[in-house]
Design a protein around this motif. Sequence first.
Motif, PDB file in Angstrom:
ATOM      1  N   ALA A  17       0.892  -1.055  -0.320  1.00 22.25           N
ATOM      2  CA  ALA A  17       0.061   0.063  -0.062  1.00 22.25           C
ATOM      3  C   ALA A  17       0.343   1.005  -0.349  1.00 22.25           C
ATOM      4  O   ALA A  17       0.549   2.114   1.196  1.00 22.25           O
ATOM      5  CB  ALA A  17      -1.085   0.132   1.359  1.00 22.25           C
ATOM      6  N   CYS A  21      -1.992   7.483   0.917  1.00 19.31           N
ATOM      7  CA  CYS A  21      -2.643   8.408   1.059  1.00 19.31           C
ATOM      8  C   CYS A  21      -1.471   9.120   2.369  1.00 19.31           C
ATOM      9  O   CYS A  21      -0.924   8.453   3.151  1.00 19.31           O
ATOM     10  CB  CYS A  21      -3.673   8.214   2.117  1.00 19.31           C
ATOM     11  N   HIS A  27       2.573   1.453   3.060  1.00 22.10           N
ATOM     12  CA  HIS A  27       0.982   2.122   4.046  1.00 22.10           C
ATOM     13  C   HIS A  27       0.555   0.313   4.230  1.00 22.10           C
ATOM     14  O   HIS A  27      -0.567   0.270   4.078  1.00 22.10           O
ATOM     15  CB  HIS A  27       0.519   2.892   4.253  1.00 22.10           C
ATOM     16  N   SER A  29      -0.768  -1.240   6.731  1.00 20.12           N
ATOM     17  CA  SER A  29      -2.546  -1.672   7.656  1.00 20.12           C
ATOM     18  C   SER A  29      -3.110  -1.537   6.338  1.00 20.12           C
ATOM     19  O   SER A  29      -4.022  -1.601   6.778  1.00 20.12           O
ATOM     20  CB  SER A  29      -1.749  -0.875   8.440  1.00 20.12           C
ATOM     21  N   ASN A  30      -3.206  -1.202   4.967  1.00 28.02           N
ATOM     22  CA  ASN A  30      -3.603  -0.669   4.704  1.00 28.02           C
ATOM     23  C   ASN A  30      -4.026  -1.102   3.038  1.00 28.02           C
ATOM     24  O   ASN A  30      -4.631  -0.784   2.301  1.00 28.02           O
ATOM     25  CB  ASN A  30      -3.484   0.947   4.037  1.00 28.02           C
ATOM     26  N   GLY A  35      -3.987  -6.129   4.788  1.00 24.78           N
ATOM     27  CA  GLY A  35      -4.009  -5.098   6.158  1.00 24.78           C
ATOM     28  C   GLY A  35      -5.218  -4.749   7.284  1.00 24.78           C
ATOM     29  O   GLY A  35      -5.941  -5.390   7.060  1.00 24.78           O
ATOM     30  N   ALA A  37      -6.241  -1.814   9.223  1.00 23.82           N
ATOM     31  CA  ALA A  37      -6.883  -0.487  10.282  1.00 23.82           C
ATOM     32  C   ALA A  37      -8.081  -0.205   9.447  1.00 23.82           C
ATOM     33  O   ALA A  37      -9.241  -0.973   8.907  1.00 23.82           O
ATOM     34  CB  ALA A  37      -5.748   0.771   9.000  1.00 23.82           C
ATOM     35  N   ASP A  40      -9.817   2.309   6.869  1.00 24.19           N
ATOM     36  CA  ASP A  40      -9.321   3.249   5.587  1.00 24.19           C
ATOM     37  C   ASP A  40     -10.950   2.785   4.709  1.00 24.19           C
ATOM     38  O   ASP A  40     -10.399   3.065   3.831  1.00 24.19           O
ATOM     39  CB  ASP A  40      -8.419   2.221   5.778  1.00 24.19           C
ATOM     40  N   ILE A  42     -10.906  -0.258   3.308  1.00 27.28           N
ATOM     41  CA  ILE A  42     -10.673  -0.917   2.979  1.00 27.28           C
ATOM     42  C   ILE A  42     -10.354  -2.403   3.566  1.00 27.28           C
ATOM     43  O   ILE A  42     -10.643  -2.698   4.805  1.00 27.28           O
ATOM     44  CB  ILE A  42      -9.322  -0.970   2.705  1.00 27.28           C
ATOM     45  N   SER A  44      -9.633  -5.775   3.549  1.00 29.43           N
ATOM     46  CA  SER A  44      -8.726  -6.400   3.177  1.00 29.43           C
ATOM     47  C   SER A  44      -9.320  -8.483   3.361  1.00 29.43           C
ATOM     48  O   SER A  44     -10.426  -8.451   3.833  1.00 29.43           O
ATOM     49  CB  SER A  44      -7.860  -6.347   3.761  1.00 29.43           C
ATOM     50  N   LEU A 226      -6.580   5.292  -1.260  1.00 31.63           N
ATOM     51  CA  LEU A 226      -7.043   3.870  -0.605  1.00 31.63           C
ATOM     52  C   LEU A 226      -8.480   4.037  -1.032  1.00 31.63           C
ATOM     53  O   LEU A 226      -9.195   2.676  -0.788  1.00 31.63           O
ATOM     54  CB  LEU A 226      -8.276   4.911   0.863  1.00 31.63           C
ATOM     55  N   GLN A 229      -6.909   0.793  -3.326  1.00 34.29           N
ATOM     56  CA  GLN A 229      -6.880  -0.268  -2.430  1.00 34.29           C
ATOM     57  C   GLN A 229      -7.979  -1.127  -1.711  1.00 34.29           C
ATOM     58  O   GLN A 229      -8.916  -2.558  -2.013  1.00 34.29           O
ATOM     59  CB  GLN A 229      -6.626  -0.713  -1.258  1.00 34.29           C
TER      60      GLN A 229
END
Length: 243
Positions: A17, A21, A27, A29-30, A35, A37, A40, A42, A44, A226, A229
């Motif tokens: 990622a 952003c 990133h 976690s996104n 991921g 988070a 966001d 997302i 996942s 974002l 993703q």
Amino acid sequence: PRPPGSMAAIGDSITQAADVCCWYGDHPSNSWSTGGASWDGISSHFERLRTLNPNIAGHNDNDSRSGAKMADGPGQARAAVTQHAKYVTILLGANDVCTSSPATMTSVDTFRSELQATLAILDAGPARAHVFVASIPDVYQLWSLYHTDYTAQTVWALAGICQSLLAPSRTEDERQSVRERNIAFNAVLQQECAAFAWCRSDQGAVFSYQFSRGDVSKLDYFHPSLSGQANLATITWQQSWWS
């Protein structure tokens, strides 16, 4: 198969990622794959699997690396085996297409042998993970979206992003040759995955997705935002083992 209690991701900056952003850099976690988070937007693969098997929490290893090519696949696969991942996602190959020039792209035969080695390592692992292989996005579509945008062109040039296709000096014939290599790599991904009963490919879904400008990071005009993703997660999940 039963929802797994562990997973790992093999890939490059898309799965890290990168530039998704807010500030430059990775990133994870996104990530569309592993991921976690909560803010966001997302969903996942990890988050979707966690609703099916809460035991997967804390067992979502992201072994991808920004800049990785298919040549890095075997090493990442060995890491996933060491982590006893029961589910492995693979999105790798964009950097084999996106090089300094069309002449420096990875050959199809080399790409195939490197993928075969990656899948063989996963096959030999004691966990015998179920594997999902995503196709490489259509980089030519990115050029179509932004080739008249001065800011995007400036960023591509200054950062040296995918100059095999995005450089303003490229002819249309050169861009089409890069796109043909993109398509050839995706055919290899699908063919080699089909050789294993525990491997499922997206059947070209990511490549075929008609992403918009909103799906592209405004930091580098290359990586998914974002929104990108989130859409990548949805598109791939629809082709996955547990959809």
